[in-house]
Design a protein around this motif. Structure first.
Motif, mmCIF file in Angstrom:
data_model
loop_
_atom_site.group_PDB
_atom_site.id
_atom_site.type_symbol
_atom_site.label_atom_id
_atom_site.label_comp_id
_atom_site.label_asym_id
_atom_site.label_seq_id
_atom_site.Cartn_x
_atom_site.Cartn_y
_atom_site.Cartn_z
ATOM 1 N N TYR A 121 9.853 3.492 12.636
ATOM 2 C CA TYR A 121 10.209 2.402 13.547
ATOM 3 C C TYR A 121 10.242 2.874 14.997
ATOM 4 C CZ TYR A 121 12.586 -1.724 15.334
ATOM 5 O OH TYR A 121 12.893 -2.865 16.039
ATOM 6 N N ALA A 122 10.673 4.106 15.235
ATOM 7 C CA ALA A 122 10.759 4.617 16.604
ATOM 8 C C ALA A 122 9.394 4.652 17.275
ATOM 9 C CB ALA A 122 11.377 6.017 16.597
ATOM 10 N N ALA A 123 8.322 4.869 16.501
ATOM 11 C CA ALA A 123 6.976 4.959 17.065
ATOM 12 C C ALA A 123 6.257 3.616 17.081
ATOM 13 C CB ALA A 123 6.157 5.979 16.273
ATOM 14 N N TRP A 124 6.398 2.841 16.023
ATOM 15 C CA TRP A 124 5.631 1.600 15.885
ATOM 16 C C TRP A 124 6.465 0.333 15.995
ATOM 17 C CZ3 TRP A 124 1.275 1.700 11.618
ATOM 18 C CH2 TRP A 124 0.274 2.591 12.016
ATOM 19 N N GLY A 125 7.767 0.450 16.055
ATOM 20 C CA GLY A 125 8.595 -0.732 16.102
ATOM 21 C C GLY A 125 8.505 -1.533 14.809
ATOM 22 N N ALA A 126 8.511 -2.856 14.934
ATOM 23 C CA ALA A 126 8.495 -3.720 13.750
ATOM 24 C C ALA A 126 7.223 -3.568 12.931
ATOM 25 C CB ALA A 126 8.669 -5.177 14.169
ATOM 26 N N ALA A 127 6.151 -3.046 13.546
ATOM 27 C CA ALA A 127 4.898 -2.850 12.813
ATOM 28 C C ALA A 127 5.056 -1.811 11.702
ATOM 29 C CB ALA A 127 3.785 -2.423 13.766
ATOM 30 N N ALA A 128 5.989 -0.886 11.848
ATOM 31 C CA ALA A 128 6.167 0.161 10.832
ATOM 32 C C ALA A 128 6.637 -0.414 9.500
ATOM 33 C CB ALA A 128 7.132 1.238 11.340
ATOM 34 N N PRO A 129 7.759 -1.150 9.446
ATOM 35 C CA PRO A 129 8.158 -1.718 8.148
ATOM 36 C C PRO A 129 7.172 -2.763 7.627
ATOM 37 C CG PRO A 129 9.581 -2.542 9.898
ATOM 38 C CD PRO A 129 8.776 -1.429 10.489
ATOM 39 N N LEU A 130 6.538 -3.532 8.533
ATOM 40 C CA LEU A 130 5.562 -4.520 8.088
ATOM 41 C C LEU A 130 4.354 -3.846 7.433
ATOM 42 C CD1 LEU A 130 5.606 -7.082 11.056
ATOM 43 C CD2 LEU A 130 6.516 -7.397 8.744
ATOM 44 N N THR A 131 3.882 -2.760 8.026
ATOM 45 C CA THR A 131 2.754 -2.021 7.445
ATOM 46 C C THR A 131 3.146 -1.396 6.118
ATOM 47 O OG1 THR A 131 1.939 -1.533 9.675
ATOM 48 C CG2 THR A 131 1.034 -0.221 7.860
ATOM 49 N N LEU A 132 4.359 -0.888 6.041
ATOM 50 C CA LEU A 132 4.845 -0.313 4.794
ATOM 51 C C LEU A 132 4.830 -1.356 3.682
ATOM 52 C CD1 LEU A 132 6.281 1.921 3.132
ATOM 53 C CD2 LEU A 132 8.445 1.068 4.059
ATOM 54 N N VAL A 133 5.357 -2.544 3.962
ATOM 55 C CA VAL A 133 5.401 -3.595 2.950
ATOM 56 C C VAL A 133 3.992 -4.046 2.577
ATOM 57 C CG1 VAL A 133 6.125 -5.979 2.507
ATOM 58 C CG2 VAL A 133 7.707 -4.381 3.613
ATOM 59 N N LEU A 134 3.098 -4.163 3.573
ATOM 60 C CA LEU A 134 1.722 -4.576 3.289
ATOM 61 C C LEU A 134 1.004 -3.561 2.407
ATOM 62 C CD1 LEU A 134 -0.681 -6.465 3.742
ATOM 63 C CD2 LEU A 134 -1.194 -5.180 5.846
ATOM 64 N N LEU A 135 1.145 -2.285 2.731
ATOM 65 C CA LEU A 135 0.504 -1.249 1.914
ATOM 66 C C LEU A 135 1.071 -1.239 0.500
ATOM 67 C CD1 LEU A 135 0.152 1.752 4.400
ATOM 68 C CD2 LEU A 135 -1.707 0.515 3.265
ATOM 69 N N ARG A 136 2.351 -1.488 0.380
ATOM 70 C CA ARG A 136 2.933 -1.535 -0.963
ATOM 71 C C ARG A 136 2.391 -2.733 -1.749
ATOM 72 N NH1 ARG A 136 4.516 2.474 -3.584
ATOM 73 N NH2 ARG A 136 5.846 1.152 -4.867
ATOM 74 N N PHE A 137 2.128 -3.836 -1.056
ATOM 75 C CA PHE A 137 1.553 -4.998 -1.734
ATOM 76 C C PHE A 137 0.137 -4.688 -2.231
ATOM 77 C CE2 PHE A 137 -1.074 -8.821 -1.643
ATOM 78 C CZ PHE A 137 -0.372 -9.648 -2.500
ATOM 79 N N VAL A 138 -0.698 -4.128 -1.367
ATOM 80 C CA VAL A 138 -2.067 -3.775 -1.767
ATOM 81 C C VAL A 138 -2.031 -2.726 -2.871
ATOM 82 C CG1 VAL A 138 -4.271 -2.836 -0.964
ATOM 83 C CG2 VAL A 138 -2.956 -4.362 0.516
ATOM 84 N N ASP A 139 -1.124 -1.784 -2.754
ATOM 85 C CA ASP A 139 -0.937 -0.773 -3.797
ATOM 86 C C ASP A 139 -0.657 -1.446 -5.136
ATOM 87 O OD1 ASP A 139 -0.870 1.874 -4.590
ATOM 88 O OD2 ASP A 139 1.269 2.096 -4.230
ATOM 89 N N GLY A 140 0.201 -2.479 -5.107
ATOM 90 C CA GLY A 140 0.528 -3.194 -6.332
ATOM 91 C C GLY A 140 -0.674 -3.885 -6.948
ATOM 92 N N VAL A 141 -1.595 -4.394 -6.109
ATOM 93 C CA VAL A 141 -2.808 -5.028 -6.624
ATOM 94 C C VAL A 141 -3.615 -4.026 -7.451
ATOM 95 C CG1 VAL A 141 -5.008 -6.088 -5.991
ATOM 96 C CG2 VAL A 141 -2.922 -6.713 -4.760
ATOM 97 N N PHE A 142 -3.819 -2.829 -6.906
ATOM 98 C CA PHE A 142 -4.589 -1.813 -7.627
ATOM 99 C C PHE A 142 -3.832 -1.277 -8.842
ATOM 100 C CE2 PHE A 142 -6.816 -1.490 -3.487
ATOM 101 C CZ PHE A 142 -8.116 -1.674 -3.948
ATOM 102 N N LEU A 143 -2.515 -1.145 -8.711
ATOM 103 C CA LEU A 143 -1.731 -0.674 -9.856
ATOM 104 C C LEU A 143 -1.778 -1.683 -10.995
ATOM 105 C CD1 LEU A 143 1.374 0.722 -7.945
ATOM 106 C CD2 LEU A 143 -0.244 2.070 -9.276
ATOM 107 N N GLY A 144 -1.670 -2.974 -10.659
ATOM 108 C CA GLY A 144 -1.785 -4.000 -11.686
ATOM 109 C C GLY A 144 -3.139 -3.944 -12.369
ATOM 110 N N GLY A 145 -4.189 -3.616 -11.615
ATOM 111 C CA GLY A 145 -5.518 -3.508 -12.200
ATOM 112 C C GLY A 145 -5.666 -2.320 -13.125
ATOM 113 N N GLU A 146 -5.005 -1.206 -12.823
ATOM 114 C CA GLU A 146 -5.204 0.000 -13.624
ATOM 115 C C GLU A 146 -4.725 -0.174 -15.050
ATOM 116 O OE1 GLU A 146 -5.090 3.707 -15.526
ATOM 117 O OE2 GLU A 146 -3.297 2.503 -15.114
ATOM 118 N N TYR A 147 -3.475 -0.574 -15.233
ATOM 119 C CA TYR A 147 -3.014 -0.663 -16.618
ATOM 120 C C TYR A 147 -3.531 -1.910 -17.315
ATOM 121 C CZ TYR A 147 0.842 -3.416 -14.575
ATOM 122 O OH TYR A 147 1.575 -4.334 -13.883
#
Length: 455
Positions: A121-147
């Motif tokens: 957050y110190a470097a990116w501000g609100a973009a840091a948690p938003l990017t974290l949540v977005l990457l976790r969402f995309v991660d979930g798409v691929f994880l759902g596909g694997e199993y």
């Protein structure tokens, strides 16, 4: 009333697994390792990021707001998994299980690596948690596909009489993945100051998880396609077929899995945060106790899975749900209310996790067996992943319930509702332990009376 006789003892199930051919064994091992890597990625935020979540937050957040952001980070992955299940399930049924598994592994490995490199957050501000949540969402798409693609592929290679044991061992990959993360985080917390862990120490498990995924990709490429899938006529629109011809089957398994996800959420995602914020336990103590818990949960999964091949899936699911809402809930209440010393509290936490989660040892075998080959990946993926959506909003449920009861007890309502839905869902469905995956009844009816012995 006499128990139904599926009559395959755990020892014989184990011997059947050991007698599998080389190509079948690669599929079974690959599914286990893939599920292990999946679970490492899914639960990294719960264990590894929890002590460092302030890195992505402004200092002005209240405790409740900080908890909501933490839970949202985990829930984003859960919400991405249904989309992955729908997309990858369709193509796994039409194009093949093997190639879709490879795409999904590459995708979630890249996402996990990217998270490990994120600024705070110190470097990116609100973009840091938003990017974290977005990457976790995309991660979930691929994880759902694997199993969605890898698990049916493995069961189509598995000896019929050993599907119960293999299902328990496969689900055990979750417990060992959680234990691995806990052990790694425990070591990092022991060797570095809290400030250092919050800045860069949390990155180590994420980067290792990404590397592990790419290494596994090379092994996974050697797994053959399912002969059963190759020999089965393909449905051009497996999703359409699933929701029209098999909608009752799908609805029944969705009900069952919705209950099971609520049961699991009540301890897996809620308990770590409660132990630190509500009960004042240190991150190190909490991580160590959860490590021991998951090693015990692994044994419970294996035992439950093997038992389901002996007693039947339905009976095991019902018994597990009843145990979770009686013995498990009683242990949970003691965790939250006794003010016990560290050792007593630790063993109460272990007992709660084991009793509440043991029913999951039957899940992968049952869900795979409920759908015929032409729609198996779509059915398994949707039932397993779409059902997680109601549980993804657990933080909202708990916040609402906090208006009428103490917050620390709100997850007990999730546990009770989840157990009830699990029992109803299991009773509405047929027995599957003796099912021939190659020629299942397209419209199975609930079984009454004794079961046949599996082939």
């Amino acid at each position: 009333m006499a128990l139904p006789v599926v009559s395959v003892a755990p020892g014989e199930q184990w011997r059947a697994l050991r007698r599998t051919t080389g190509r079948a064994r690669r599929a079974l091992v690959s599914a286990w390792v893939g599920f292990y890597v999946d679970m490492v990625d899914i639960y990294l935020p719960v264990v590894a990021l929890a002590p460092a979540i302030a890195y992505f937050q402004p200092g002005t957040l209240s405790s409740a707001e900080a908890s909501l952001l933490f839970y949202t980070t985990f829930a984003a992955t859960l919400m991405g998994r249904p989309l992955g299940a729908v997309l990858f399930g369709h193509f796994a049924d039409t194009l093949g299980r093997r190639r879709l598994t490879l795409v999904s592994i590459a995708g979630f490995s890249a996402c996990t690596t990217a998270i490990g490199l994120l600024p705070g957050y110190a470097a990116w501000g609100a973009a840091a948690p938003l990017t974290l949540v977005l990457l976790r969402f995309v991660d979930g798409v691929f994880l759902g596909g694997e199993y969605t693609s890898a698990t049916p592929l493995a069961f189509e290679h598995c000896p019929p009489c050993a599907r119960g044991l293999f299902g328990g061992v496969l689900m055990g990959a979750y417990a060992l993945a959680y234990a691995t993360i806990s052990a790694g985080v425990l070591l990092l917390l022991a060797v570095m100051p809290a400030a250092a862990y919050e800045t860069y120490g949390w990155r180590v498990p994420f980067l290792l998880g990404g590397v592990l995924g790419f290494v596994f990709l090379g092994y996974r490429a050697r797994v053959p396609e399912s002969d059963l899938w190759r020999s089965t006529p393909k449905e051009p629109r497996p999703l359409g077929t699933l929701v029209t011809r098999f909608r009752r089957d799908l609805a029944q398994v969705l009900l069952l899995m919705t209950g099971l996800w609520l049961v699991a959420t009540s301890v897996v995602t809620v308990m770590p945060r409660l132990l630190t914020t509500e009960l004042g336990r240190s991150d190190t103590w909490t991580t160590a106790v959860l490590l021991v818990s998951q090693l015990c949960v692994f044994c419970a999964f294996v035992g439950t899975g093997a038992a389901s091949q002996l007693w039947g899936r339905r009976r095991t699911l019902v018994a597990g749900a009843v145990a979770s809402v009686t013995v498990g809930m009683a242990a949970y209440v003691l965790v939250l209310s006794t003010g016990a010393g560290s050792w007593t509290l630790a063993w109460l936490v272990v007992a709660t996790q084991v009793v509440v989660l043991a029913v999951w040892g039957t899940v992968t075998s049952y869900c795979t067996e409920r759908f015929r080959t032409a729609v198996r990946c779509s059915g398994f993926g949707i039932a397993y992943s779409v059902a997680v959506l109601p549980a993804s909003f657990y933080a909202v449920y708990m916040a609402a319930l906090a208006d009428v009861m103490p917050y620390r007890y709100t997850q007990l309502v999730l546990l009770g509702v989840g157990a009830l839905l699990t029992v109803v869902g299991a009773l509405l469905g047929p027995e599957t332990a003796d099912l021939d995956l190659g020629q299942p009844d397209p419209e199975p009816e609930p079984v009454r009376g004794a079961l046949k012995s599996p082939a």
